[in-house]
Design a protein around this motif. Structure first.
Motif, short mmCIF file in Angstrom:
data_model
loop_
_atom_site.label_atom_id
_atom_site.label_comp_id
_atom_site.label_asym_id
_atom_site.label_seq_id
_atom_site.Cartn_x
_atom_site.Cartn_y
_atom_site.Cartn_z
N UNK A 1 -4.54 -6.65 19.29
CA UNK A 1 -3.95 -6.66 17.93
C UNK A 1 -2.75 -5.41 17.93
N UNK A 2 -2.12 -5.67 16.72
CA UNK A 2 -0.66 -4.84 16.68
C UNK A 2 -0.98 -4.29 15.53
N UNK A 3 -0.05 -3.10 15.25
CA UNK A 3 -0.02 -2.26 14.28
C UNK A 3 0.51 -3.23 13.10
N UNK A 4 -0.16 -2.78 11.75
CA UNK A 4 0.45 -3.62 10.64
C UNK A 4 0.46 -2.75 9.46
N UNK A 5 1.33 -3.17 8.28
CA UNK A 5 1.50 -2.50 7.12
C UNK A 5 1.56 -3.57 6.13
N UNK A 6 0.85 -3.10 5.03
CA UNK A 6 0.96 -4.04 3.77
C UNK A 6 0.72 -3.36 2.62
N UNK A 7 0.94 -3.80 1.52
CA UNK A 7 0.70 -2.83 0.00
C UNK A 7 -0.21 -3.79 -0.79
N UNK A 8 -0.69 -3.00 -1.87
CA UNK A 8 -1.31 -3.69 -2.91
C UNK A 8 -0.86 -3.03 -4.44
N UNK A 9 -0.51 -3.73 -5.30
CA UNK A 9 -0.15 -3.18 -6.26
C UNK A 9 -1.18 -3.50 -7.69
N UNK A 10 -1.32 -2.72 -8.57
CA UNK A 10 -2.08 -3.21 -9.90
C UNK A 10 -3.72 -2.84 -9.47
N UNK A 15 -9.79 0.59 -2.60
CA UNK A 15 -10.49 -0.41 -1.89
C UNK A 15 -11.92 0.19 -1.37
N UNK A 16 -12.85 -0.48 -1.49
CA UNK A 16 -13.99 0.09 -0.98
C UNK A 16 -14.36 0.03 0.60
N UNK A 17 -13.56 -0.90 1.44
CA UNK A 17 -13.90 -1.08 2.72
C UNK A 17 -13.19 -0.33 3.60
N UNK A 18 -12.63 1.21 3.08
CA UNK A 18 -11.87 2.01 3.82
C UNK A 18 -12.76 2.91 4.63
N UNK A 19 -12.65 2.93 5.77
CA UNK A 19 -13.36 3.81 6.77
C UNK A 19 -12.62 4.26 8.00
N UNK A 20 -13.04 5.38 8.56
CA UNK A 20 -12.59 5.78 9.98
C UNK A 20 -11.17 6.80 9.65
N UNK A 21 -11.00 7.26 8.43
CA UNK A 21 -10.27 8.30 8.32
C UNK A 21 -10.76 9.58 8.09
N UNK A 82 -5.07 -6.50 8.12
CA UNK A 82 -5.33 -5.69 6.88
C UNK A 82 -6.54 -6.41 6.17
N UNK A 83 -7.20 -5.34 5.30
CA UNK A 83 -8.53 -6.21 4.67
C UNK A 83 -7.82 -7.01 3.37
N UNK A 84 -8.74 -7.85 2.60
CA UNK A 84 -8.39 -8.62 1.68
C UNK A 84 -7.86 -7.77 0.48
N UNK A 85 -6.94 -8.15 -0.17
CA UNK A 85 -6.28 -7.17 -1.26
C UNK A 85 -4.86 -6.82 -0.98
N UNK A 86 -4.75 -6.84 0.15
CA UNK A 86 -3.42 -6.33 0.72
C UNK A 86 -2.38 -7.32 1.06
N UNK A 87 -1.16 -7.36 0.61
CA UNK A 87 -0.12 -8.34 0.86
C UNK A 87 1.16 -8.02 1.44
N UNK A 88 2.06 -8.72 1.78
CA UNK A 88 3.30 -8.45 2.19
C UNK A 88 3.01 -7.85 3.70
N UNK A 89 2.17 -8.24 4.36
CA UNK A 89 1.91 -7.72 5.92
C UNK A 89 3.20 -7.60 6.78
N UNK A 90 3.48 -6.59 7.37
CA UNK A 90 4.47 -6.48 8.32
C UNK A 90 4.10 -6.40 9.57
#
Length: 180
Positions: A1-10, A15-21, A82-90
């Motif tokens: 798997x490779x690194x990825x970035x995405x965003x969510x507006x509004x 998000x509840x599924x954030x972990x590992x930070x 990315x988890x659901x709710x994030x779009x524009x994945x690069x």
């Protein structure tokens, strides 16, 4: 798997599924905070913290409240998807390690026992000016410099530019620091 970035507006909430930070960089007018995430239970109160980021080895989640309304959030992970709710994945290239030297000199308890009675990670930055408590571990000495470790990415297609995310902290003896 490779690194990825995405965003969510509004977003109405984080998000509840954030972990590992591990760390939190929280921003509020006159109240910035850089801490271990476990030390601040209210990081997800965006009334109190309208902007910030949580980060660690796996990735970084950033947010900014848009006025009094919803959140704009960005999530960069070293391993997709990315988890659901994030779009524009690069898709991103593998990250290169880099670092930034943080402001301040360690408050040495030998010279200032009242200012740092426990010898903890307190650094005085005359530019700010206030004591900074950096979330670092290790043997602190008067000549210690704290660096914020970051990773630099580029989008795989070469169209979106560079993305930088926080990873963690590192202590460095001043003699190893090249002042330019």
């Amino acid at each position: 798997m490779s690194p990825v970035i995405g965003f969510s507006r509004g977003l109405a909430r984080h998000p509840e599924d954030l972990s590992g930070f591990t760390y939190a960089w929280l921003e509020a007018p006159l109240a910035p905070k850089l801490v271990r995430l476990e030390e601040v239970l209210d990081w997800n109160d965006f009334e109190k913290w309208p902007a910030g980021r949580i980060f660690g080895e796996e990735g970084e989640y950033r947010w900014q409240r848009l006025g009094n309304g919803p959140l704009h959030a960005v999530l960069l992970l070293d391993s997709s998807p990315l988890p659901s709710g994030f779009e524009g994945a690069v898709s991103l290239t593998e990250g290169e390690e880099a670092s930034f030297v943080l402001w301040g000199e360690w408050v040495n308890p030998d010279g200032d026992p009242e200012g740092n009675p426990e010898g903890g990670p307190l650094f005085y930055a005359s530019e700010i000016p206030e004591i900074q408590r950096y979330p670092v571990a290790g043997e602190l000495k008067p000549e210690t410099i704290v660096r914020l470790r970051v990773r630099r990415y580029r989008d795989a297609k070469g169209e979106q530019g560079e993305f930088i995310r926080c990873v963690g902290f590192q202590l460095m003896p001043a003699k190893e620091y090249d002042h330019g």
